[in-house]
Design a protein around this motif. Structure first.
Motif, PDB file in Angstrom:
ATOM      1  N   VAL A  36       0.769  -1.171   0.118  1.00 40.59           N
ATOM      2  CA  VAL A  36       0.021  -0.028  -0.064  1.00 40.59           C
ATOM      3  C   VAL A  36       1.005   1.141   0.024  1.00 40.59           C
ATOM      4  N   LYS A  37       1.951   1.154   0.420  1.00 43.95           N
ATOM      5  CA  LYS A  37       2.948   2.522   0.701  1.00 43.95           C
ATOM      6  C   LYS A  37       3.450   2.502  -0.591  1.00 43.95           C
ATOM      7  N   VAL A  38       3.806   1.305  -1.144  1.00 46.32           N
ATOM      8  CA  VAL A  38       4.250   1.540  -2.638  1.00 46.32           C
ATOM      9  C   VAL A  38       3.378   2.135  -3.657  1.00 46.32           C
ATOM     10  N   ILE A  39       2.104   1.671  -3.608  1.00 45.44           N
ATOM     11  CA  ILE A  39       1.088   2.103  -4.298  1.00 45.44           C
ATOM     12  C   ILE A  39       0.894   3.773  -4.175  1.00 45.44           C
ATOM     13  N   LEU A  40       0.872   4.239  -2.815  1.00 45.11           N
ATOM     14  CA  LEU A  40       0.792   5.616  -2.670  1.00 45.11           C
ATOM     15  C   LEU A  40       1.791   6.372  -3.083  1.00 45.11           C
ATOM     16  N   GLU A  41       3.238   5.684  -2.964  1.00 42.01           N
ATOM     17  CA  GLU A  41       4.106   6.628  -3.384  1.00 42.01           C
ATOM     18  C   GLU A  41       4.434   6.501  -4.909  1.00 42.01           C
ATOM     19  N   SER A  42       3.688   5.821  -5.591  1.00 44.96           N
ATOM     20  CA  SER A  42       3.925   5.779  -6.914  1.00 44.96           C
ATOM     21  C   SER A  42       3.191   6.724  -7.825  1.00 44.96           C
ATOM     22  N   ARG A  43       2.192   7.268  -7.202  1.00 46.91           N
ATOM     23  CA  ARG A  43       1.335   8.525  -7.679  1.00 46.91           C
ATOM     24  C   ARG A  43       0.787   7.922  -8.779  1.00 46.91           C
ATOM     25  N   ASP A  44       0.563   6.718  -9.200  1.00 47.69           N
ATOM     26  CA  ASP A  44      -0.106   6.255 -10.422  1.00 47.69           C
ATOM     27  C   ASP A  44      -1.620   5.693 -10.278  1.00 47.69           C
TER      28      ASP A  44
END
Length: 300
Positions: free
Chosen positions: A251-259
């Motif tokens: 979830v953190k990776v998704i958030l930081e992807s801004r995609d």
């Protein structure tokens, strides 16, 4: 001097609630015979107030088709004829309810506010509630009283601890572009999420004892404002974590992807499980009855 100039304008903040199932969202739909918004009914009721100038509702929080509100808010101006005093907030709320022509809408409370008050811009906090049900292997296994009021999942259980861990990654100030649907009018995708919680519901009174396989869950999110469909997209990702399709750290990776078009974050939770729970305005007390209302009529 015209009649509008000779009369006194009074501005009110009105709290109202609705079941969104039959509406095309809260905003008024103009020029359509089929689609209609909650605002259409509110403004139709306000015509009976005999304001010198037509009453328009400025809605605090726009909700999509099918989304419900335990307590939304709006401001409106009423200009009575010259020599007539402004309505008291209590009389205004009673009058609107008396003239509302849809049983799924109710005015909760009204306040007199300054002439420059703005229901959308002045809001300091908005809280959304999303309701889930697990153990519903077929649509006909869900109580008819709960249909269109929760997202019924086939899974028998959720890993709530993992969902709570994942939700912590969303707290704070971030660019939430990854959880924003196309069509948002927002100029910035930075928001501050103050609260994100996952908790078991004590149980729906509309579920019979022999249906104890069903379990209900509440997700709550609080922020000053949200992006378009942000809550429904965050909910879908947290449910994916609860079902084991995602790890909390992802979830953190998704958030930081801004995609917003990434493989895991394109799903949007159904509208019918979402409730706008409250809108707050600093020191102005929200409608007390609105805080006590819930899909089951009890405080959460």
């Amino acid at each position: 001097m015209g009649p509008a100039a000779a009369s006194v304008r009074a501005r009110y903040l009105v709290y109202f609630q609705y079941l969104g199932t039959e509406f095309n969202g809260v905003a008024a739909i103009r020029g359509s015979q089929r689609a209609i918004g909650v605002q259409n009914y509110l403004e139709e009721a306000a015509k009976r107030l005999n304001s010198v100038v037509p009453v328009k509702f400025t809605i605090s929080s726009r909700t999509d088709a099918g989304v419900h509100a335990l307590s939304n808010a709006a401001h409106l101006d009423v200009q009575r004829r010259s020599g007539q005093p402004p309505f008291s907030p209590e009389v205004l709320a009673e009058a609107l309810n008396a003239h509302l022509r849809h049983p799924a809408i109710r005015v909760l409370q009204a306040f007199r506010v300054p002439a420059d008050f703005h229901a959308r811009h002045a809001a300091t906090s908005r809280t959304y509630l999303y309701r889930l049900a697990t153990g519903c292997h077929r649509p006909d296994q869900l109580s008819v009283f709960e249909r269109n009021r929760c997202w019924a999942l086939r899974a028998g259980s959720l890993d709530v601890d993992a969902m709570q861990e994942a939700a912590q990654h969303l707290l704070g100030t971030h660019d939430f572009s990854a959880f924003q649907s196309a069509g948002s009018p927002a100029t910035s995708s930075v928001r501050t999420l103050r609260r994100a919680s996952v908790s078991p519901d004590l149980g729906s009174p509309f579920v019979l004892p022999q249906e104890n396989r069903l379990q209900f869950w509440n997700l709550e999110f609080e922020s000053q404002s949200f992006l378009y469909r942000q809550v429904r997209r965050m909910t879908a990702v947290l449910v994916a974590v609860g079902l084991g399709a995602l790890m909390p750290a992802q979830v953190k990776v998704i958030l930081e992807s801004r995609d917003p078009l990434g493989r895991h974050q394109t799903r949007v939770a159904p509208a019918h499980g979402l409730f706008l729970k409250s809108v707050q305005y600093g020191s102005l007390a929200p409608a007390s009855c609105a805080l006590q209302d819930s899909p089951h009529g009890r405080h959460r």
